[in-house]
Design a protein around this motif. Sequence first.
Motif, PDB file in Angstrom:
ATOM      1  N   GLU A  26      -3.849   9.651  11.063  1.00 35.17           N
ATOM      2  CA  GLU A  26      -3.655  10.047   9.674  1.00 35.17           C
ATOM      3  C   GLU A  26      -3.577   8.808   8.790  1.00 35.17           C
ATOM      4  O   GLU A  26      -2.870   7.839   9.103  1.00 35.17           O
ATOM      5  N   LYS A  27      -4.299   8.793   7.709  1.00 31.40           N
ATOM      6  CA  LYS A  27      -4.337   7.663   6.800  1.00 31.40           C
ATOM      7  C   LYS A  27      -3.095   7.660   5.911  1.00 31.40           C
ATOM      8  O   LYS A  27      -2.822   8.638   5.212  1.00 31.40           O
ATOM      9  N   LYS A  28      -2.352   6.559   5.988  1.00 28.62           N
ATOM     10  CA  LYS A  28      -1.149   6.408   5.166  1.00 28.62           C
ATOM     11  C   LYS A  28      -1.251   5.092   4.383  1.00 28.62           C
ATOM     12  O   LYS A  28      -0.881   4.036   4.904  1.00 28.62           O
ATOM     13  N   PRO A  29      -1.795   5.111   3.185  1.00 29.87           N
ATOM     14  CA  PRO A  29      -1.933   3.858   2.415  1.00 29.87           C
ATOM     15  C   PRO A  29      -0.569   3.246   2.097  1.00 29.87           C
ATOM     16  O   PRO A  29       0.384   3.961   1.781  1.00 29.87           O
ATOM     17  N   ARG A  30      -0.515   1.893   2.197  1.00 29.00           N
ATOM     18  CA  ARG A  30       0.736   1.185   1.935  1.00 29.00           C
ATOM     19  C   ARG A  30       0.893   0.908   0.446  1.00 29.00           C
ATOM     20  O   ARG A  30      -0.089   0.685  -0.262  1.00 29.00           O
ATOM     21  N   THR A  31       2.124   0.919   0.010  1.00 29.36           N
ATOM     22  CA  THR A  31       2.450   0.548  -1.362  1.00 29.36           C
ATOM     23  C   THR A  31       3.314  -0.705  -1.314  1.00 29.36           C
ATOM     24  O   THR A  31       4.246  -0.806  -0.511  1.00 29.36           O
ATOM     25  N   PHE A  32       2.985  -1.659  -2.182  1.00 31.88           N
ATOM     26  CA  PHE A  32       3.684  -2.943  -2.173  1.00 31.88           C
ATOM     27  C   PHE A  32       4.693  -3.052  -3.305  1.00 31.88           C
ATOM     28  O   PHE A  32       5.082  -4.150  -3.684  1.00 31.88           O
ATOM     29  N   SER A  33       5.115  -1.922  -3.832  1.00 29.74           N
ATOM     30  CA  SER A  33       6.135  -1.964  -4.877  1.00 29.74           C
ATOM     31  C   SER A  33       7.497  -2.276  -4.255  1.00 29.74           C
ATOM     32  O   SER A  33       7.625  -2.448  -3.032  1.00 29.74           O
ATOM     33  N   ILE A  34       8.515  -2.344  -5.105  1.00 27.06           N
ATOM     34  CA  ILE A  34       9.862  -2.670  -4.628  1.00 27.06           C
ATOM     35  C   ILE A  34      10.323  -1.607  -3.639  1.00 27.06           C
ATOM     36  O   ILE A  34      10.269  -0.394  -3.911  1.00 27.06           O
ATOM     37  N   GLY A  35      10.763  -2.052  -2.467  1.00 27.80           N
ATOM     38  CA  GLY A  35      11.196  -1.128  -1.425  1.00 27.80           C
ATOM     39  C   GLY A  35      10.061  -0.597  -0.582  1.00 27.80           C
ATOM     40  O   GLY A  35      10.293   0.214   0.317  1.00 27.80           O
ATOM     41  N   GLY A  36       8.842  -1.040  -0.860  1.00 27.40           N
ATOM     42  CA  GLY A  36       7.691  -0.568  -0.113  1.00 27.40           C
ATOM     43  C   GLY A  36       7.357  -1.463   1.059  1.00 27.40           C
ATOM     44  O   GLY A  36       8.222  -2.112   1.654  1.00 27.40           O
ATOM     45  N   ALA A  37       6.082  -1.508   1.391  1.00 29.83           N
ATOM     46  CA  ALA A  37       5.623  -2.296   2.530  1.00 29.83           C
ATOM     47  C   ALA A  37       5.747  -3.792   2.238  1.00 29.83           C
ATOM     48  O   ALA A  37       5.796  -4.225   1.081  1.00 29.83           O
ATOM     49  N   ILE A  38       5.785  -4.576   3.311  1.00 32.95           N
ATOM     50  CA  ILE A  38       5.873  -6.028   3.186  1.00 32.95           C
ATOM     51  C   ILE A  38       4.505  -6.577   2.798  1.00 32.95           C
ATOM     52  O   ILE A  38       3.485  -6.211   3.381  1.00 32.95           O
ATOM     53  N   ARG A  39       4.520  -7.490   1.805  1.00 31.28           N
ATOM     54  CA  ARG A  39       3.262  -8.064   1.358  1.00 31.28           C
ATOM     55  C   ARG A  39       2.654  -8.945   2.435  1.00 31.28           C
ATOM     56  O   ARG A  39       3.381  -9.640   3.160  1.00 31.28           O
ATOM     57  N   PRO A  40       1.334  -8.945   2.564  1.00 34.47           N
ATOM     58  CA  PRO A  40       0.701  -9.865   3.521  1.00 34.47           C
ATOM     59  C   PRO A  40       0.859 -11.310   3.072  1.00 34.47           C
ATOM     60  O   PRO A  40       0.973 -11.585   1.878  1.00 34.47           O
ATOM     61  N   SER A  41       0.877 -12.218   4.026  1.00 32.64           N
ATOM     62  CA  SER A  41       1.042 -13.631   3.686  1.00 32.64           C
ATOM     63  C   SER A  41      -0.190 -14.133   2.935  1.00 32.64           C
ATOM     64  O   SER A  41      -1.319 -13.767   3.264  1.00 32.64           O
TER      65      SER A  41
END
Length: 251
Positions: A26-41
């Motif tokens: 199942e496709k679950k797009p990540r969100t990089f807002s506050i409290g969301g997924a960790i940003r890539p380096s």
Amino acid sequence: MTGMLIRSQVKKVAKAKAEFPANLVEKKPRTFSIGGAIRPSGDLTRFVKWPKYVRLQRSRRVLYKRLKLPPAINQFSSTFDKAQATQLFRLLNQYKPESKAQKSQRIADAAEAKAAGGNAASKKPVCLKMGINHVTKLVEEKEAKLVVIAHDVDPIEIVLWLPSLCKARGIPYCIVKSKARLGALVGKKTATCLAVTEVKPEHKGDLEALKTLCDAHFTSEYEKAMRTWGDAELSERQSHKVAKLLAAQKK
């Protein structure tokens, strides 16, 4: 009869096959807002709040590029190249001032020699002279044989007049990168200028070669440098605007 029909319908419903999606993941797009997924380096330079002194350094560098520099300041943009600087620092490294421990040891040895009734002479080793006031005095009294000036002194007014004084007194001088490199020679963080007053007999040939280089690149070019203004460099936005105007004029 009705009971049998209900049972057969229930059985048919139970036997019906479940429908699966075409992709089992199942496709679950990540969100990089506050409290969301960790940003890539990645490069976070534009998110960094740099210290004030760094911002001032960068602003000053850009300002120096945008303005036409007067000759007295523009002369510090001409320095020894890598090969010439290597030749210079090879000689200067031979005359680093003694450290505190070495000085204490020299004084202690002299005291022991004096207590034993021997010769108590404790001659200071030949070394570089540092400090703008000390170097100025050496130049005025014509005791300096070579003066080395840093190109990035801030404020530049500290050494702005030193090339003119060296020229007037007939002392060879050169401008090198950078004040931190000069400071490393004398055990300091930075040094505005250094002076060579004396060298050992085996290094006199090297000193004469450096004097010739200094005369060719700085002393003989002094009059020309005092008439040469630093050209202003356009910013990227301004250069695009000028190019656009030139293209419009050609049409």
